[in-house]
Design a protein around this motif. Sequence first.
Motif: not given
Length: 152
Positions: A90-93, A96-102, A113-114, A140-152
């Motif tokens: 599961q990937c949740l936005d 504005g921050v994408d998170w993989i939930a396990v 994620y990303g 905190a998450a916004d400090v790291v740029p989302q450059t590796l993709g996003s939830c679709t």
Amino acid sequence: MHRRPRLTLTAALVGLAVALSGCSRAVKVVPLEGADEDPVCAQVAAFWPDTVGGQPSRITAADSRTVAAWGDPAIVARCGATPPGPTTDQCLDIEGVDWIAVPIDDGVRFTTYGRDPAIQVLVPQEYATEALVMPAFTAAADVVPQTLGSCT
């Protein structure tokens, strides 16, 4: 004349015992490998929230700013995780921050994620919903740029 030093020593031992007993309440968290040397994780740590889901921050046993904890049972955050690749989890936005939930044995592990490095948040099952907990980590998450993709 010998009594006074004994009282001082006794007071010092009591102080040491109190200090050590305070350490036992610290949350045992292991920083992720290499996180302490990562300048991005140092920036992330500056944005750890004061409270999460209404829970106050807690002291961690790790001597690392890249880990943090809140509440009891502890919600734990760590910077420096390996970014997850494509997944069917599961990937949740969330704000504005994408998170993989396990799901894990006692709750849910959320990983950004990303973003590289990734941030990992362990949320015990006692906290009913990610909607109450995860928004606290947006800054905190916004400090790291989302450059590796996003939830679709």
